[in-house]
Design a protein around this motif. Sequence first.
Motif, mmCIF file in Angstrom:
data_model
loop_
_atom_site.group_PDB
_atom_site.id
_atom_site.type_symbol
_atom_site.label_atom_id
_atom_site.label_comp_id
_atom_site.label_asym_id
_atom_site.label_seq_id
_atom_site.Cartn_x
_atom_site.Cartn_y
_atom_site.Cartn_z
ATOM 1 N N GLN A 181 5.817 -86.007 -53.235
ATOM 2 C CA GLN A 181 4.516 -85.704 -53.808
ATOM 3 C C GLN A 181 4.113 -84.245 -53.584
ATOM 4 O O GLN A 181 3.318 -83.681 -54.325
ATOM 5 N N ASP A 182 4.669 -83.602 -52.551
ATOM 6 C CA ASP A 182 4.460 -82.174 -52.309
ATOM 7 C C ASP A 182 5.534 -81.692 -51.344
ATOM 8 O O ASP A 182 6.297 -82.496 -50.793
ATOM 9 N N LEU A 183 5.620 -80.373 -51.134
ATOM 10 C CA LEU A 183 6.695 -79.805 -50.319
ATOM 11 C C LEU A 183 6.619 -80.261 -48.870
ATOM 12 O O LEU A 183 7.639 -80.596 -48.263
ATOM 13 N N ILE A 184 5.412 -80.269 -48.294
ATOM 14 C CA ILE A 184 5.294 -80.662 -46.888
ATOM 15 C C ILE A 184 5.774 -82.102 -46.690
ATOM 16 O O ILE A 184 6.540 -82.393 -45.768
ATOM 17 N N THR A 185 5.341 -83.013 -47.552
ATOM 18 C CA THR A 185 5.762 -84.406 -47.442
ATOM 19 C C THR A 185 7.271 -84.534 -47.597
ATOM 20 O O THR A 185 7.919 -85.309 -46.891
#
Length: 290
Positions: A181-185
């Motif tokens: 869902q995003d880079l950190i995740t």
Amino acid sequence: MAPSKRITKYGPISKLSLFGNPTVFISGQAANKFVFTSTDKLSSQQNQSSRKILGEQNIFELSPEDHKRVRGAIVSFLKPESLKQYVTKRDEGVKKHLKMHWQGKQQVKVLPLTKTLTFDIICSLIFGLEQGTRKDSFVACFQEMIEGMCLKASAKVRNMVRGLIHEKRVELEQKGASPHQDLITCMLSNRNENNEEAVTEKEIVDNVIVVMVAGHETSAVLITFIMRLLANEPAVYVAVLQEQEEIAKSKPSGEFLNWEEIAKMKYTWRVAMETLRIHPPVFGGFPGRL
């Protein structure tokens, strides 16, 4: 001294003092080949000022083994299967941006507006942050960090990123978040053979900041030079416009772009690549020590 003036005066190889350190300046095709094919001889290393801003564990400072591990975690997010889901969402965001800042204006300042646009995209891709006060606070600290290379602002950005990491980790543990869902995740979802997080929190923080800095400035500069090219080259402008209009006419009115339609933008992509060749947003780097 500008790099081109230095090359004219001293040639493609010269010595100087840079940020208080003895430095060898090299330029040209042969120099690029040497740098990019000598990873076993050169250790990547930024100057001390950049290292303090970006962090000691940023991808430019890591050993070959750690570099491969962290780079793999970042690249896993940039694969087409991950990015496809963002196309429609980003098309919607771009249209809102154009309507708010460009439509009906007789004159616009392209670079500041493209920086606003690219940061909105980065906030969504990296953090999953959309419009709101939290994103606005992030923008203010990030701009202060970049424009002044400010350690105090960098510390604020780091604290914000750490807070987001903790939130994303909880979401993953509660099975409420998609790994892409995003880079950190995505980076948190990378696991080693012991099913432990493959990337440390410090590595995530430092490399998220690297991606922010690299993607924000370079993308904005590229878009600005493309706009300049289209303004100065009517034939190129007409060809790009025709390609875009053909794609727009092939879909129902009001429907957002999809991945397959972006793949059809062959001429537009070549214009972007040629613009990068003529006006590269980054003119050099610090390959490190022998």
